[in-house]
Design a protein around this motif. Sequence first.
Motif, PDB file in Angstrom:
ATOM      1  N   GLU A 267      38.156  48.564  47.777  1.00  0.00           N
ATOM      2  CA  GLU A 267      38.106  47.298  47.022  1.00  0.00           C
ATOM      3  C   GLU A 267      38.811  47.408  45.670  1.00  0.00           C
ATOM      4  O   GLU A 267      38.228  47.160  44.617  1.00  0.00           O
ATOM      5  CB  GLU A 267      36.670  46.812  46.856  1.00  0.00           C
ATOM      6  CG  GLU A 267      36.034  46.399  48.173  1.00  0.00           C
ATOM      7  CD  GLU A 267      34.719  45.681  48.013  1.00  0.00           C
ATOM      8  OE1 GLU A 267      34.725  44.444  48.126  1.00  0.00           O
ATOM      9  OE2 GLU A 267      33.697  46.344  47.782  1.00  0.00           O
ATOM     10  N   SER A 268      40.078  47.816  45.714  1.00  0.00           N
ATOM     11  CA  SER A 268      40.984  47.841  44.560  1.00  0.00           C
ATOM     12  C   SER A 268      40.722  48.975  43.576  1.00  0.00           C
ATOM     13  O   SER A 268      41.291  48.985  42.481  1.00  0.00           O
ATOM     14  CB  SER A 268      40.933  46.500  43.782  1.00  0.00           C
ATOM     15  OG  SER A 268      41.282  45.433  44.619  1.00  0.00           O
ATOM     16  N   SER A 277      38.284  46.014  55.525  1.00  0.00           N
ATOM     17  CA  SER A 277      36.919  46.208  55.991  1.00  0.00           C
ATOM     18  C   SER A 277      36.887  46.379  57.506  1.00  0.00           C
ATOM     19  O   SER A 277      37.470  45.585  58.241  1.00  0.00           O
ATOM     20  CB  SER A 277      36.055  45.009  55.589  1.00  0.00           C
ATOM     21  OG  SER A 277      34.734  45.159  56.049  1.00  0.00           O
TER      22      SER A 277
END
Length: 367
Positions: A267-268, A277
């Motif tokens: 997530e970055s 995901s």
Amino acid sequence: MDYPKSIPSVGLVNGRFVDENPVTGSPGSLIPAVWGNAVTQEILSVVAGAGMAPSEADNGQLFKAIQTIIGVTSPMRSVVTRLAASKVLAPEELGLVLIDGSPAATTITLPPADVALGVRDVIVRRVDNSGNRLVIRAAGSDRIRFHTHLSASGYPFLVLMGGGDWWQLRSDGAGSWWPVGRFDNTPLGRPFFETTLQMSPGGYGALNGNVLSRSDWPWLWDHAQQSGALTTEAARGGMEGGWTSADGALNFRIPEARGEFLRVLDESRGVDVARTSGSSQVHTLQKHNHFLPTGTGSSIRPASSIPDGLWDVAHDVNAVPTNTTVATTYPNPAFDAGTEGGVGNIGTFSAETRPRNIAYPGRIKLI
């Protein structure tokens, strides 16, 4: 209310009614109009308070009115109903409903959540652990308002899964049943580990990539569509931890995680980039050297001991320690500095990259 006091000398004994006694000549009690009207008005006030229209032909109105009024302040009744077959519940059966689904697949239909029923509660509880499907269904176009984050109107039915699973539902008199409580409120779709091979009650299934019917699990299909991890069956390779649309029409596939390690999505953050995901990832090998147990004057591992000839003796000699370093060195500065030779594809490296671990069954919340 009280016994009539206005005519105490006419037919009352100690203030109570008595029958006529022809033998002794004692008259029977007289009921004065004022008292009879007062009693009738008291009853009519209860009927009106329940929102009902008086009916001379209905001798059960007072009881119904009391039930309705009690239901507004305490919708749960002290009633226990036991069932072992499919049935449409009557309003008077609402309370604690114990259901044995072991004989066969069973559907219990709730009464219409309309004005006549009003605000009423029911607890539906499964008593068996047979695995037969046990459905609690709303009547007609009524809806059970669970998982409204996925569908604002809720769903027409729910499923009781496992012995001891229960839901408490409350009718609103306007076409809906609202969950008040349930056995397990774990969020839908959550994966986790279990310490038993038995399936715990409360709405769980194995995290095994099974194909399910969209009509049997509409809330789970809605979850899959909104998950951000839904792909087609043809694109499932590398996305085994996500959902698939299966045949594209009637069913869908849940995530598969058996035998896999789980990792937190980047997530970055930038540590495990370009991941989505539910995506799977092959193993990688931390570069390192291997040595025989060493002592004074020990030498590097002979190339002849590497059957595929990938060991580069001439290159690796620069990285060989001359002290008593044993087995594997990690991290290895020579490898990290980029002066090593390529290790190539020399196997799965399972004995080198897999940490110690304990295997537990994987489960996923299905409702």
